[in-house]
Structures are given as structure tokens and as C-alpha cells.
Design a protein around this motif. Structure first.
Motif, PDB file in Angstrom:
ATOM      1  N   UNK A  63     -15.030 -51.542 -50.551  1.00 12.34           N
ATOM      2  CA  UNK A  63     -13.974 -52.558 -50.554  1.00 12.34           C
ATOM      3  C   UNK A  63     -13.950 -52.774 -49.141  1.00 12.34           C
ATOM      4  N   UNK A  64     -13.807 -54.134 -48.730  1.00 10.94           N
ATOM      5  CA  UNK A  64     -13.644 -54.890 -47.562  1.00 10.94           C
ATOM      6  C   UNK A  64     -12.513 -55.649 -47.378  1.00 10.94           C
ATOM      7  N   UNK A  65     -11.589 -55.669 -46.479  1.00 12.40           N
ATOM      8  CA  UNK A  65     -10.304 -56.714 -46.447  1.00 12.40           C
ATOM      9  C   UNK A  65     -10.936 -58.091 -45.708  1.00 12.40           C
ATOM     10  N   UNK A  66     -10.307 -59.112 -46.495  1.00 10.16           N
ATOM     11  CA  UNK A  66     -10.597 -60.259 -45.634  1.00 10.16           C
ATOM     12  C   UNK A  66      -9.887 -60.709 -44.459  1.00 10.16           C
ATOM     13  N   UNK A  67     -10.634 -60.336 -43.208  1.00  9.22           N
ATOM     14  CA  UNK A  67     -10.143 -60.707 -41.985  1.00  9.22           C
ATOM     15  C   UNK A  67      -9.336 -62.058 -41.510  1.00  9.22           C
ATOM     16  N   UNK A  68      -9.915 -62.817 -42.198  1.00  8.99           N
ATOM     17  CA  UNK A  68      -9.588 -64.328 -41.950  1.00  8.99           C
ATOM     18  C   UNK A  68      -7.964 -64.322 -42.252  1.00  8.99           C
ATOM     19  N   UNK A 106       2.987 -58.907 -40.958  1.00  7.93           N
ATOM     20  CA  UNK A 106       1.602 -58.953 -41.352  1.00  7.93           C
ATOM     21  C   UNK A 106       1.075 -57.481 -41.463  1.00  7.93           C
ATOM     22  N   UNK A 107       1.443 -56.397 -40.574  1.00  4.51           N
ATOM     23  CA  UNK A 107       0.927 -55.405 -40.768  1.00  4.51           C
ATOM     24  C   UNK A 107       1.352 -54.705 -42.158  1.00  4.51           C
ATOM     25  N   UNK A 108       2.433 -54.902 -42.713  1.00  5.03           N
ATOM     26  CA  UNK A 108       2.734 -54.453 -44.230  1.00  5.03           C
ATOM     27  C   UNK A 108       1.541 -55.176 -45.034  1.00  5.03           C
ATOM     28  N   UNK A 109       1.439 -56.572 -44.907  1.00  8.09           N
ATOM     29  CA  UNK A 109       0.519 -57.107 -45.815  1.00  8.09           C
ATOM     30  C   UNK A 109      -0.903 -56.468 -45.557  1.00  8.09           C
ATOM     31  N   UNK A 110      -1.365 -56.201 -44.222  1.00  3.70           N
ATOM     32  CA  UNK A 110      -2.520 -55.435 -44.390  1.00  3.70           C
ATOM     33  C   UNK A 110      -2.668 -53.934 -44.882  1.00  3.70           C
ATOM     34  N   UNK A 111      -1.709 -53.168 -44.717  1.00  3.15           N
ATOM     35  CA  UNK A 111      -1.554 -51.982 -45.242  1.00  3.15           C
ATOM     36  C   UNK A 111      -1.568 -52.066 -46.749  1.00  3.15           C
ATOM     37  N   UNK A 112      -0.974 -52.837 -47.503  1.00  6.42           N
ATOM     38  CA  UNK A 112      -0.990 -53.265 -48.653  1.00  6.42           C
ATOM     39  C   UNK A 112      -2.243 -53.797 -49.140  1.00  6.42           C
ATOM     40  N   UNK A 113      -3.013 -54.433 -48.481  1.00  7.00           N
ATOM     41  CA  UNK A 113      -4.278 -54.745 -48.862  1.00  7.00           C
ATOM     42  C   UNK A 113      -5.552 -53.744 -48.937  1.00  7.00           C
ATOM     43  N   UNK A 114      -5.033 -52.651 -47.835  1.00  7.23           N
ATOM     44  CA  UNK A 114      -6.059 -51.486 -47.735  1.00  7.23           C
ATOM     45  C   UNK A 114      -5.650 -50.557 -48.843  1.00  7.23           C
ATOM     46  N   UNK A 115      -4.728 -50.616 -49.825  1.00  2.67           N
ATOM     47  CA  UNK A 115      -4.603 -49.762 -50.827  1.00  2.67           C
ATOM     48  C   UNK A 115      -3.173 -48.762 -50.497  1.00  2.67           C
ATOM     49  N   UNK A 116      -2.234 -49.251 -49.768  1.00  2.62           N
ATOM     50  CA  UNK A 116      -1.089 -48.400 -49.442  1.00  2.62           C
ATOM     51  C   UNK A 116      -0.622 -47.998 -50.623  1.00  2.62           C
ATOM     52  N   UNK A 164      -6.941 -48.211 -37.678  1.00  3.14           N
ATOM     53  CA  UNK A 164      -6.681 -47.676 -39.113  1.00  3.14           C
ATOM     54  C   UNK A 164      -7.711 -48.606 -39.966  1.00  3.14           C
ATOM     55  N   UNK A 165      -7.689 -49.843 -39.896  1.00  4.16           N
ATOM     56  CA  UNK A 165      -8.746 -50.620 -40.930  1.00  4.16           C
ATOM     57  C   UNK A 165     -10.209 -49.888 -40.800  1.00  4.16           C
ATOM     58  N   UNK A 166     -10.687 -49.508 -39.808  1.00  2.00           N
ATOM     59  CA  UNK A 166     -11.940 -48.907 -39.706  1.00  2.00           C
ATOM     60  C   UNK A 166     -11.920 -47.515 -40.509  1.00  2.00           C
ATOM     61  N   UNK A 167     -10.893 -46.813 -40.007  1.00  3.09           N
ATOM     62  CA  UNK A 167     -10.742 -45.469 -40.844  1.00  3.09           C
ATOM     63  C   UNK A 167     -10.625 -45.528 -42.164  1.00  3.09           C
ATOM     64  N   UNK A 168     -10.147 -46.745 -42.891  1.00  2.00           N
ATOM     65  CA  UNK A 168      -9.744 -46.975 -44.123  1.00  2.00           C
ATOM     66  C   UNK A 168     -11.217 -47.229 -44.863  1.00  2.00           C
ATOM     67  N   UNK A 169     -11.701 -48.447 -44.327  1.00  2.00           N
ATOM     68  CA  UNK A 169     -13.019 -48.794 -44.815  1.00  2.00           C
ATOM     69  C   UNK A 169     -14.230 -47.872 -44.600  1.00  2.00           C
ATOM     70  N   UNK A 170     -14.386 -47.257 -43.655  1.00  3.75           N
ATOM     71  CA  UNK A 170     -15.468 -46.342 -43.432  1.00  3.75           C
ATOM     72  C   UNK A 170     -15.221 -44.926 -43.600  1.00  3.75           C
ATOM     73  N   UNK A 171     -13.931 -44.508 -43.659  1.00  2.00           N
ATOM     74  CA  UNK A 171     -13.920 -42.903 -43.687  1.00  2.00           C
ATOM     75  C   UNK A 171     -12.772 -42.684 -44.869  1.00  2.00           C
ATOM     76  N   UNK A 172     -12.472 -43.713 -45.756  1.00  2.00           N
ATOM     77  CA  UNK A 172     -11.615 -43.282 -46.635  1.00  2.00           C
ATOM     78  C   UNK A 172     -10.075 -42.779 -46.226  1.00  2.00           C
ATOM     79  N   UNK A 177      -2.847 -61.507 -36.558  1.00  2.00           N
ATOM     80  CA  UNK A 177      -2.144 -60.616 -35.342  1.00  2.00           C
ATOM     81  C   UNK A 177      -3.394 -59.626 -35.326  1.00  2.00           C
ATOM     82  N   UNK A 178      -4.189 -59.134 -36.338  1.00  2.00           N
ATOM     83  CA  UNK A 178      -5.101 -58.154 -36.314  1.00  2.00           C
ATOM     84  C   UNK A 178      -5.941 -58.346 -35.210  1.00  2.00           C
ATOM     85  N   UNK A 179      -6.576 -59.374 -34.900  1.00  2.74           N
ATOM     86  CA  UNK A 179      -7.693 -59.369 -33.792  1.00  2.74           C
ATOM     87  C   UNK A 179      -7.008 -58.951 -32.447  1.00  2.74           C
ATOM     88  N   UNK A 180      -5.731 -58.789 -32.208  1.00  7.95           N
ATOM     89  CA  UNK A 180      -5.092 -58.603 -30.986  1.00  7.95           C
ATOM     90  C   UNK A 180      -4.574 -57.128 -31.086  1.00  7.95           C
TER      91      UNK A 180
END
Length: 316
Positions: free
Chosen positions: A228-233, A156-166, A247-255, A237-240
């Protein structure tokens, strides 16, 4: 639903009975109703032999009923009546947690393809309470539980990082193996707070070795800009996982363009390792006058380093 269950062959099964405080039936599988009221498992316990019970079931029982931990000690002065009551509690727990494959499926327990298998214990998936098709009421083999959860979180972490533009993800898998020999005379093994140490000679040899394996994903990178915002739904595992949120916050708000994370196999979802060690020590003869044992433990850690695509020049 129970946190841990054990599967037995269909021919050993008997109807499940409801236990209550007024009339408890502790008859175990493989024991006639007219036999020992504690059943075959409890007879073994009365003889101070724990080996017929799966480690995972004993561990689950002690985690649920901490007072049962004293059954692992070699305290000869313990009141026999009190010990017998604890043995009855353990016997009742084991009976309640024992199912045939048919019984388990009828009760709503779900398993991976090819399971359940007789002779194996299963633990409830950490996300089993969530209305997720893949994990709802799902039970995983106890022997591979920690490894399975680790791999699932990494996926799931890999999917999240890819969605964030890795554009590059490096995963270094570190496996630390600890091998130990233990020689003890004159007392029981000191296996933590639930076993009292006794005077005697102890010799422990521990050898640790680590192996590493690295995988690298080079990607073109998903389109990404400051809005750009990632669909959290889409991520369960992200919530925990606080470090993922950072990392999500740093990417979305700090580039953010680069980050590192760590995934450990031994987490709050893992079984209590002190209890696990105590059970193994007891079964290897920790209460005997002379005890010799070997143990091998593995711990896995995944170090993830990620590089993200930069923001388009026109929005700087």
C-alpha cells in the motif's frame, strides 16, 4: 503580494500610488496632500509615539527592513536626520500595506468568510504560493495566525495517519501560559539585540502554568498491506514536515505499528518573537524613566500518539 496588510474603513481610503526612488509620496491616509509630507502616521512617529500603528505592521516593517529596529530604542544620541529617514521608510511601508476591503479584494487578496474587517491586520498563508484552491493568495488575521496554522497542520496530519491505517490517534494539547510583571526604573527595557540596555533597577516576575487537553480517535482502520502506498498529492503540508515523512516511510516500508509526533505553534512560519516583545515594551513605556508592564504569552504544543493496524497474517 505583501506578507502583511492592514485593513481600514472605506471612507478613509485614497487611491494607491506607485512608489519609486525618484519621487516618493509618503502622504498617509487621513492627511491632506498639503499637510505634513510624512502623513498622520509619520507625525506620530516623529513624536516618538508608536501606539497608532498596529503591532503586526510595525513587526512586518522591521522584519523586511531590519534597520528600522532602531526606532524602538530610546537612543537620544541618534542622528535626527537618520531617524527621520527611517521614519519615512516606515511611513512608506505602512501606506503601501494599508488597504480598504474593496482595494484588498480588487488586488487579489483572499480571506476567510467574514473577512476582511477594518482595523485588523492579515498575514499571508504559508502555502499561498501554491495552486491550492483553499490557500492560494489567502490571508489570515494576524492575531490568530499561529493558532490557525497549527490547527490546519494537525487536521492534515490526522488525514495522513488515517490514510496510513491508524486505529487509534491520541492528541494531547498542552497550552503553556506565561504571565509576567515588569518594573523598571532609570532606563529602557532590554528587549533583545535591537534595544540597548541602560543602567537602572529591574524587577521581573514570571509565572508559568500549563494546561492539557486530550482527544482520542478510535478507528476501524483503513485496509493496509505491505504494498500500500499513500497518494502524496493529497497532502500539502507533508512536503515541509520531516517528522511526518519519517512516519510515512516507517509505515510504508517497515510496517510501523506505533509512533509519536509533536506539533508546535511557534515554528519558522511564526513572527520573530523578539521583535514582537520589543514593540510591546516600547508601547508600554519602555523608554520612560519608570516603566511598569504586564504581559501574558501562550505557547501551544500538540503531542500526537498513533497506533496502526498490523499487517495481514498471510503476507508475513
Amino acid at each position: 503580494m505583501l506578507d502583511t496588510i492592514h485593513i481600514i474603513d472605506e471612507y478613509l481610503v485614497k487611491p494607491k500610488q506607485k512608489l519609486d526612488d525618484s519621487a516618493q509620496n509618503f502622504t498617509m491616509v487621513g492627511r491632506n496632500p498639503g499637510g505634513n509630507p510624512l502623513g498622520s502616521f509619520a507625525v506620530a512617529l516623529t513624536q516618538d509615539i508608536l501606539w497608532p500603528l498596529p503591532n503586526s505592521i510595525v513587526q512586518a516593517a522591521i522584519s523586511s527592513i531590519p534597520t528600522l529596529g532602531s526606532l524602538l530604542s530610546a537612543d537620544e544620541g541618534e542622528d535626527k536626520t537618520a531617524r527621520a529617514q527611517k521614519e519615512m521608510l516606515l511611513a512608506a511601508f505602512v501606506e503601501r500595506a494599508t488597504f480598504s476591503p474593496t482595494q484588498a479584494k480588487a488586488a487579489g487578496y483572499r480571506f476567510q468568510p467574514g473577512h476582511p474587517m477594518a482595523g485588523k491586520s492579515y498575514r499571508r498563508h504559508p502555502l499561498a504560493d501554491f495552486s491550492i484552491t483553499e490557500t492560494e493568495n489567502l490571508y489570515i488575521p494576524s492575531e490568530s495566525y499561529d493558532a490557525h496554522v497549527l490547527e490546519e497542520r494537525e487536521s492534515e496530519l490526522i488525514r495522513l495517519l488515517v490514510s496510513l491505517g491508524a486505529i487509534r490517534i491520541s492528541i494531547t494539547k498542552i497550552t503553556t501560559t506565561s504571565n509576567g510583571d515588569r518594573l523598571e526604573t532609570g532606563g529602557s527595557v532590554d528587549a533583545g539585540p535591537i534595544i540597548a540596555a541602560k543602567a537602572g533597577y529591574k524587577d521581573n516576575t514570571q509565572v508559568a502554568a500549563a494546561t492539557t487537553h486530550t482527544r482520542v480517535f478510535n478507528l476501524n482502520g483503513c485496509p493496509w498491506n505491505a504494498s500500500t502506498q499513500v497518494d502524496r498529492s493529497s497532502f500539502f503540508w507533508l512536503a515541509f514536515e520531516p517528522s511526518w515523512k519519517a512516519v510515512l516511510f516507517a509505515r510504508e516500508h517497515g510496517g510501523c505499528t506505533e509512533a509519536s509526533l509533536e506539533l508546535k505553534e511557534n515554528t519558522s512560519f511564526s513572527e520573530d518573537r523578539n521583535i514582537e516583545f520589543a514593540i510591546k515594551a516600547k508601547k508600554m513605556g519602555g523608554g520612560a524613566s519608570v516603566g511598569w508592564g504586564e504581559n501574558a504569552n501562550e505557547e501551544r504544543t500538540h503531542l500526537i500518539h498513533v497506533q496502526f493496524s498490523g499487517l495481514p497474517p498471510d503476507i508475513h
